[in-house]
Design a protein around this motif. Sequence first.
Motif, PDB file in Angstrom:
ATOM      1  N   ILE A 142       0.864  -1.184   0.000  1.00 38.04           N
ATOM      2  CA  ILE A 142       0.000   0.000   0.000  1.00 38.04           C
ATOM      3  C   ILE A 142       0.897   1.230   0.000  1.00 38.04           C
ATOM      4  N   CYS A 143       0.819   1.978  -1.103  1.00 38.12           N
ATOM      5  CA  CYS A 143       1.756   3.084  -1.330  1.00 38.12           C
ATOM      6  C   CYS A 143       1.133   4.447  -1.154  1.00 38.12           C
ATOM      7  N   GLY A 144      -0.155   4.493  -0.839  1.00 38.84           N
ATOM      8  CA  GLY A 144      -0.782   5.797  -0.678  1.00 38.84           C
ATOM      9  C   GLY A 144      -2.272   5.761  -0.927  1.00 38.84           C
ATOM     10  N   LEU A 145      -2.812   6.946  -1.241  1.00 36.80           N
ATOM     11  CA  LEU A 145      -4.263   7.109  -1.377  1.00 36.80           C
ATOM     12  C   LEU A 145      -4.614   7.771  -2.703  1.00 36.80           C
ATOM     13  N   MET A 146      -5.840   7.538  -3.136  1.00 31.49           N
ATOM     14  CA  MET A 146      -6.363   8.175  -4.347  1.00 31.49           C
ATOM     15  C   MET A 146      -7.766   8.695  -4.070  1.00 31.49           C
ATOM     16  N   GLY A 147      -8.114   9.830  -4.702  1.00 26.15           N
ATOM     17  CA  GLY A 147      -9.466  10.334  -4.545  1.00 26.15           C
ATOM     18  C   GLY A 147      -9.887  11.186  -5.727  1.00 26.15           C
ATOM     19  N   MET A 148     -11.197  11.241  -5.944  1.00 27.13           N
ATOM     20  CA  MET A 148     -11.767  12.087  -6.999  1.00 27.13           C
ATOM     21  C   MET A 148     -12.707  13.090  -6.352  1.00 27.13           C
ATOM     22  N   THR A 161     -17.741  19.662  -9.934  1.00 26.78           N
ATOM     23  CA  THR A 161     -18.446  20.932  -9.733  1.00 26.78           C
ATOM     24  C   THR A 161     -17.537  22.097 -10.110  1.00 26.78           C
ATOM     25  N   ASP A 162     -18.139  23.235 -10.421  1.00 26.91           N
ATOM     26  CA  ASP A 162     -17.354  24.440 -10.700  1.00 26.91           C
ATOM     27  C   ASP A 162     -16.932  25.147  -9.418  1.00 26.91           C
ATOM     28  N   ASN A 163     -17.459  24.686  -8.315  1.00 27.74           N
ATOM     29  CA  ASN A 163     -17.154  25.312  -7.036  1.00 27.74           C
ATOM     30  C   ASN A 163     -15.738  24.947  -6.581  1.00 27.74           C
ATOM     31  N   GLU A 164     -14.813  25.856  -6.875  1.00 24.65           N
ATOM     32  CA  GLU A 164     -13.403  25.582  -6.621  1.00 24.65           C
ATOM     33  C   GLU A 164     -13.114  25.380  -5.135  1.00 24.65           C
ATOM     34  N   GLN A 165     -13.824  26.122  -4.320  1.00 24.84           N
ATOM     35  CA  GLN A 165     -13.600  26.023  -2.874  1.00 24.84           C
ATOM     36  C   GLN A 165     -13.930  24.626  -2.361  1.00 24.84           C
ATOM     37  N   GLN A 166     -15.004  24.077  -2.932  1.00 24.87           N
ATOM     38  CA  GLN A 166     -15.406  22.734  -2.504  1.00 24.87           C
ATOM     39  C   GLN A 166     -14.378  21.687  -2.926  1.00 24.87           C
ATOM     40  N   VAL A 167     -13.938  21.792  -4.190  1.00 25.95           N
ATOM     41  CA  VAL A 167     -12.934  20.855  -4.701  1.00 25.95           C
ATOM     42  C   VAL A 167     -11.667  20.944  -3.846  1.00 25.95           C
ATOM     43  N   ARG A 168     -11.254  22.185  -3.569  1.00 22.79           N
ATOM     44  CA  ARG A 168     -10.050  22.388  -2.770  1.00 22.79           C
ATOM     45  C   ARG A 168     -10.200  21.783  -1.376  1.00 22.79           C
ATOM     46  N   ALA A 169     -11.350  21.985  -0.783  1.00 20.67           N
ATOM     47  CA  ALA A 169     -11.582  21.461   0.568  1.00 20.67           C
ATOM     48  C   ALA A 169     -11.533  19.928   0.571  1.00 20.67           C
ATOM     49  N   GLU A 170     -12.054  19.322  -0.473  1.00 22.35           N
ATOM     50  CA  GLU A 170     -12.036  17.856  -0.542  1.00 22.35           C
ATOM     51  C   GLU A 170     -10.612  17.318  -0.689  1.00 22.35           C
ATOM     52  N   PHE A 171      -9.828  17.985  -1.531  1.00 21.30           N
ATOM     53  CA  PHE A 171      -8.426  17.569  -1.707  1.00 21.30           C
ATOM     54  C   PHE A 171      -7.632  17.788  -0.411  1.00 21.30           C
ATOM     55  N   LYS A 172      -7.906  18.921   0.223  1.00 26.03           N
ATOM     56  CA  LYS A 172      -7.187  19.252   1.458  1.00 26.03           C
ATOM     57  C   LYS A 172      -7.431  18.185   2.533  1.00 26.03           C
ATOM     58  N   LYS A 173      -8.683  17.766   2.599  1.00 29.39           N
ATOM     59  CA  LYS A 173      -9.059  16.771   3.609  1.00 29.39           C
ATOM     60  C   LYS A 173      -8.384  15.422   3.326  1.00 29.39           C
ATOM     61  N   LEU A 174      -8.297  15.074   2.040  1.00 33.39           N
ATOM     62  CA  LEU A 174      -7.645  13.802   1.684  1.00 33.39           C
ATOM     63  C   LEU A 174      -6.144  13.871   1.991  1.00 33.39           C
ATOM     64  N   HIS A 175      -5.544  15.022   1.711  1.00 32.73           N
ATOM     65  CA  HIS A 175      -4.123  15.185   2.012  1.00 32.73           C
ATOM     66  C   HIS A 175      -3.864  15.025   3.509  1.00 32.73           C
ATOM     67  N   LYS A 176      -4.799  15.537   4.299  1.00 39.28           N
ATOM     68  CA  LYS A 176      -4.683  15.442   5.748  1.00 39.28           C
ATOM     69  C   LYS A 176      -4.742  13.978   6.204  1.00 39.28           C
ATOM     70  N   LYS A 232      -4.716  21.453 -11.184  1.00 42.92           N
ATOM     71  CA  LYS A 232      -3.927  22.538 -10.598  1.00 42.92           C
ATOM     72  C   LYS A 232      -4.212  22.666  -9.103  1.00 42.92           C
ATOM     73  N   ILE A 233      -5.501  22.626  -8.785  1.00 44.28           N
ATOM     74  CA  ILE A 233      -5.887  22.705  -7.366  1.00 44.28           C
ATOM     75  C   ILE A 233      -5.320  21.508  -6.615  1.00 44.28           C
ATOM     76  N   ALA A 234      -5.393  20.337  -7.247  1.00 43.95           N
ATOM     77  CA  ALA A 234      -4.922  19.109  -6.594  1.00 43.95           C
ATOM     78  C   ALA A 234      -3.441  19.218  -6.240  1.00 43.95           C
ATOM     79  N   ILE A 235      -2.638  19.737  -7.172  1.00 47.19           N
ATOM     80  CA  ILE A 235      -1.195  19.851  -6.915  1.00 47.19           C
ATOM     81  C   ILE A 235      -0.943  20.869  -5.798  1.00 47.19           C
TER      82      ILE A 235
END
Length: 221
Positions: free
Chosen positions: A148-154, A158-173, A201-204
């Motif tokens: 197990i080398c890590g995690l993946m998520g989608m 949505t066009d709501n950038e804040q929501q996408v960012r929050a989801e990625f941030k939570k997965l990174h955490k 871009k947001i994901a990176i």
Amino acid sequence: MDIKKRLHNLSRQFGDSKVTLVAVTKTFDAKVVLQAYNAGHRDFGENKVQEMVEKAEVLPGNIHWHMIGHLQRNKVKYIAPFVHLIHSIDTERLLNEVDKQARKAKRVIDCLLQVHIAEEDTKFGFSYNEVRELIDSAIPTQLEHVRICGLMGMATNTDNEQQVRAEFKKLHKLFTEVKEKHFSGMPYFNKLSMGMSSDYKIAIEEGSNIVRVGTLIFGSR
Ligand SMILES: *Cc1c(COP(=O)(O)O)cnc(C)c1O
């Protein structure tokens, strides 16, 4: 279309950060993959077993094939001999099957746990707590033929950038939490696969180091 130019432009945007670009070739035929290969690209993503197997058979053997789509247990055996990284482990039973088929193929297969981070309930993946439970259990250490080398998520579509960012941030955490708690001293647990054409871009910015991009390179499907 100039695939080479698009690949180059994308990679350049990643700058010095070590981000792996998985070129998603689903629905495009082997000739298109070969164009990208001839431009120097080696990491390709498919979401269907049959399509991956068919392309792998006719394309050079040094391609890194990434399984990014929902994987049925009865099909693991077809990709076990050659798959490079499975991004989409979404049940414990699937993880066990990959271990079994990897043993038969005399390999250790690198896997990511897919985490359900989007609002939509149609997407596959573990919940945050299911990931913690699985990692807390002895299971991952008992399996000798998967790593197990890590995690993946989608993120939510949505066009709501804040929501996408929050989801990625939570997965990174969660990724950081799991890494510190269970994989410290195990440098192979270092892969966070998130981001596609619309949100890479947001994901990176939020810590992704593997992006899976199709449309931006090959056009719409
Ligand atoms: C198709 C697919 C991608 C790539 O999507 P694009 O929008 O074409 O970049 C990424 N990840 C998964 C899991 C996919 O199925």
